[in-house]
Design an enzyme around this catalytic site. Structure first.
Site, PDB file in Angstrom:
ATOM      1  N   CYS A  79      -3.080  15.534  -7.393  1.00 31.36           N
ATOM      2  CA  CYS A  79      -3.023  14.328  -6.572  1.00 31.36           C
ATOM      3  C   CYS A  79      -4.371  13.609  -6.683  1.00 31.36           C
ATOM      4  O   CYS A  79      -5.418  14.222  -6.464  1.00 31.36           O
ATOM      5  CB  CYS A  79      -2.731  14.696  -5.117  1.00 31.36           C
ATOM      6  SG  CYS A  79      -2.824  13.292  -3.981  1.00 31.36           S
ATOM      7  N   CYS A  82      -6.234  13.635  -2.930  1.00 33.33           N
ATOM      8  CA  CYS A  82      -6.818  14.830  -2.304  1.00 33.33           C
ATOM      9  C   CYS A  82      -7.091  15.980  -3.276  1.00 33.33           C
ATOM     10  O   CYS A  82      -7.699  16.973  -2.891  1.00 33.33           O
ATOM     11  CB  CYS A  82      -5.931  15.323  -1.170  1.00 33.33           C
ATOM     12  SG  CYS A  82      -4.349  16.002  -1.708  1.00 33.33           S
ATOM     13  N   CYS A 128       2.660  13.586  -1.790  1.00 29.92           N
ATOM     14  CA  CYS A 128       1.826  14.784  -1.682  1.00 29.92           C
ATOM     15  C   CYS A 128       1.935  15.336  -0.263  1.00 29.92           C
ATOM     16  O   CYS A 128       1.727  14.615   0.714  1.00 29.92           O
ATOM     17  CB  CYS A 128       0.382  14.432  -2.009  1.00 29.92           C
ATOM     18  SG  CYS A 128      -0.775  15.809  -1.793  1.00 29.92           S
ATOM     19  N   CYS A 131      -1.736  15.095   1.714  1.00 30.52           N
ATOM     20  CA  CYS A 131      -2.343  13.853   2.197  1.00 30.52           C
ATOM     21  C   CYS A 131      -1.351  12.718   2.381  1.00 30.52           C
ATOM     22  O   CYS A 131      -1.722  11.660   2.882  1.00 30.52           O
ATOM     23  CB  CYS A 131      -3.463  13.419   1.258  1.00 30.52           C
ATOM     24  SG  CYS A 131      -2.882  12.894  -0.366  1.00 30.52           S
ATOM     25  N   CYS A 151       9.659  11.754 -11.527  1.00 26.59           N
ATOM     26  CA  CYS A 151       9.190  10.539 -12.184  1.00 26.59           C
ATOM     27  C   CYS A 151       7.972  10.060 -11.394  1.00 26.59           C
ATOM     28  O   CYS A 151       8.102   9.549 -10.286  1.00 26.59           O
ATOM     29  CB  CYS A 151      10.320   9.514 -12.178  1.00 26.59           C
ATOM     30  SG  CYS A 151       9.973   8.047 -13.146  1.00 26.59           S
TER      31      CYS A 151
END
Length: 184
Positions: A79, A82, A128, A131, A151
């Site tokens: 991510c 984070c 995510c 976060c 995707c």
């Protein structure tokens, strides 16, 4: 015109902030479940405008133009907000969709799924779990063994390559650090 072509046409002409189901964009749906919090001011300083738009305003980058669409290096995709590890390169495949696609996640608890009814269709948004950053969407047209296609926008990802050190054991190093290495 298909929904995909319409979505691409709209996002190609100008960034669109998607606000599915009236939920606040970008942040965890329920602040109590968000494990990592960042101020919008901090994120605007740290992220590029495209990264901010995608992760915090549920935007979409243009098809076939993302940094990791054709990326083939071995490593871990994280991510961008984070740093949570999300996908291994071994699960990446070329879906032909124009966005990086993966058939599995590193751990099932790293991704949160939310119904997305934007653009008059039903999709499942991925974000995510740590976060709340918008990543992309998941579809049921991926390869075996899962049959899933995550995707994902390149702008929502960072990448750490894995290389073989001299003892033959895999190690993880950032791509920036790898670029700075010089052979003696």
């Amino acid at each position: 015109m298909s929904a995909f072509n319409l979505l691409h046409l709209v996002t190609k002409s100008q960034p669109v902030a998607l606000r599915a189901c009236g939920l606040p964009s970008g942040s965890c749906r329920d602040k109590k479940t968000c494990k990592v919090l960042f101020s919008q001011q901090e994120l605007k300083k740290r992220l590029t405008p495209l990264q901010y738009h995608v992760t915090q305003e549920k935007g979409t980058e243009s098809a076939f133009e993302g940094e990791y669409t054709h990326h083939k290096a071995q490593g871990v995709y994280k991510c961008v907000v984070c740093g949570t590890p999300l996908f291994k390169s071994e699960t990446k495949f070329d879906s032909g969709s124009g966005w990086p696609s993966f058939y599995d996640v590193i751990a099932s608890d790293t991704i949160t799924f939310t119904d997305d009814y934007s653009f008059g269709m039903h999709r499942v948004e991925t974000s995510c779990s740590q976060c709340g950053a918008h990543l992309g969407h998941i579809f049921d047209d991926g390869p075996r063994p899962t049959g899933k296609r995550y995707c994902i926008n390149s702008a929502s990802l960072s990448f750490e390559s894995t290389d073989m050190n001299q003892s033959g054991e895999g190690s993880i190093g950032s791509t920036a650090a790898q670029a700075d290495k010089t052979e003696l």
